[in-house]
Design an enzyme around this catalytic site. Sequence first.
Site, PDB file in Angstrom:
ATOM      1  N   HIS A 102       2.177 -32.242 -35.284  1.00  0.00           N
ATOM      2  CA  HIS A 102       3.151 -32.648 -34.267  1.00  0.00           C
ATOM      3  C   HIS A 102       4.062 -31.507 -33.807  1.00  0.00           C
ATOM      4  O   HIS A 102       4.240 -31.286 -32.615  1.00  0.00           O
ATOM      5  CB  HIS A 102       4.000 -33.813 -34.806  1.00  0.00           C
ATOM      6  CG  HIS A 102       4.986 -34.328 -33.810  1.00  0.00           C
ATOM      7  ND1 HIS A 102       4.595 -34.895 -32.619  1.00  0.00           N
ATOM      8  CD2 HIS A 102       6.349 -34.350 -33.816  1.00  0.00           C
ATOM      9  CE1 HIS A 102       5.681 -35.252 -31.930  1.00  0.00           C
ATOM     10  NE2 HIS A 102       6.743 -34.934 -32.627  1.00  0.00           N
ATOM     11  N   PHE A 142      13.441 -35.454 -31.737  1.00  0.00           N
ATOM     12  CA  PHE A 142      14.235 -36.440 -32.458  1.00  0.00           C
ATOM     13  C   PHE A 142      14.371 -36.058 -33.936  1.00  0.00           C
ATOM     14  O   PHE A 142      13.362 -35.812 -34.600  1.00  0.00           O
ATOM     15  CB  PHE A 142      13.564 -37.805 -32.331  1.00  0.00           C
ATOM     16  CG  PHE A 142      14.276 -38.935 -33.008  1.00  0.00           C
ATOM     17  CD1 PHE A 142      15.391 -39.508 -32.432  1.00  0.00           C
ATOM     18  CD2 PHE A 142      13.817 -39.434 -34.216  1.00  0.00           C
ATOM     19  CE1 PHE A 142      16.048 -40.572 -33.050  1.00  0.00           C
ATOM     20  CE2 PHE A 142      14.455 -40.484 -34.845  1.00  0.00           C
ATOM     21  CZ  PHE A 142      15.581 -41.052 -34.267  1.00  0.00           C
ATOM     22  N   SER A 198       8.187 -33.399 -28.315  1.00  0.00           N
ATOM     23  CA  SER A 198       8.372 -34.776 -28.770  1.00  0.00           C
ATOM     24  C   SER A 198       9.405 -35.508 -27.907  1.00  0.00           C
ATOM     25  O   SER A 198       9.236 -35.602 -26.691  1.00  0.00           O
ATOM     26  CB  SER A 198       8.768 -34.757 -30.248  1.00  0.00           C
ATOM     27  OG  SER A 198       8.642 -36.051 -30.820  1.00  0.00           O
ATOM     28  N   MET A 199      10.487 -36.010 -28.496  1.00  0.00           N
ATOM     29  CA  MET A 199      11.522 -36.648 -27.683  1.00  0.00           C
ATOM     30  C   MET A 199      12.072 -35.682 -26.642  1.00  0.00           C
ATOM     31  O   MET A 199      12.451 -36.097 -25.537  1.00  0.00           O
ATOM     32  CB  MET A 199      12.669 -37.156 -28.552  1.00  0.00           C
ATOM     33  CG  MET A 199      13.795 -37.796 -27.752  1.00  0.00           C
ATOM     34  SD  MET A 199      15.248 -38.138 -28.741  1.00  0.00           S
ATOM     35  CE  MET A 199      15.958 -36.483 -28.922  1.00  0.00           C
ATOM     36  N   ASP A 215      -1.945 -35.164 -34.372  1.00  0.00           N
ATOM     37  CA  ASP A 215      -0.519 -35.450 -34.429  1.00  0.00           C
ATOM     38  C   ASP A 215      -0.304 -36.683 -35.298  1.00  0.00           C
ATOM     39  O   ASP A 215      -0.848 -37.751 -35.024  1.00  0.00           O
ATOM     40  CB  ASP A 215      -0.013 -35.705 -32.999  1.00  0.00           C
ATOM     41  CG  ASP A 215       1.496 -35.802 -32.893  1.00  0.00           C
ATOM     42  OD1 ASP A 215       2.141 -36.258 -33.866  1.00  0.00           O
ATOM     43  OD2 ASP A 215       2.031 -35.431 -31.842  1.00  0.00           O
TER      44      ASP A 215
END
Length: 256
Positions: free
Chosen positions: A228, A29, A97-98, A198
């Site tokens: 992250h 994202f 992530s996303m 993270d």
Amino acid sequence: MSATAPIVPGAEPYVADGGSVGVLLSHGFTGSPASMVPWARALAERGHTVRVPRLPGHGTTWREMNTTRWVDWYGALEREFLQLRDRCETVAVGGLSMGGALALRLAALHPESVDAVVVVNPALAMGDPKLRLVPFLKWIVASTPAIGNDIAKPGQDEKAYPRTPLKALHSMMQLWDDVVPRLGDVTAPLLFLRSPQDHVVDAQTLDLVRAHVGSRVTEYVDLHDSYHVATLDHDAELIMERSAAFIAEHAGAGHG
């Protein structure tokens, strides 16, 4: 805002044509393919056919991203996936992530066609209480401070936006609500790599996946020296090595 804003240099999609094993990787994202290219190149060097698309609204301006929604991001990834399926004998999907959430949705909706899943710090939930305000706040302010470039290693840049677009953020939260009930439909072997340090995604996603994923083969790996965006961090080599071995075992030649 025009939908033809120029692409930020370094945020272009990545394409490598190789052998019969296809690998589709999705960035996260507000990020861009820049976060995935070193990993993608490492897999391409092993002879795989690799794709890292630039998701709609990413790699241009955060204002443009605010005009896109999760169905746009997923739709672009699914189109790439279907093209890889036509070209390759086996396909592994992965994401950061996303991008991990999108990869899990692909695996849930195409269980017969996804041979392996690799996710790095995927996001399916977050405990930050401020997120509860996003559905209302998005009508008042267009953006909030950025969440990108959570990287321990100096000098790295995922070409993320300097602001977080709130309408798009709310849409990502709706993506979570769509994917979590589908976790039981994910049956492909799953490699889950997670950074304990993270600063963007908390442990809720790990707990959800452990509790609900349908995969019989699951491997969980801690990335102790990364934040992250671990694909650009100190553990990038570990991600490359573990994912390559996992793909070879579960989506290598002869598995299709």
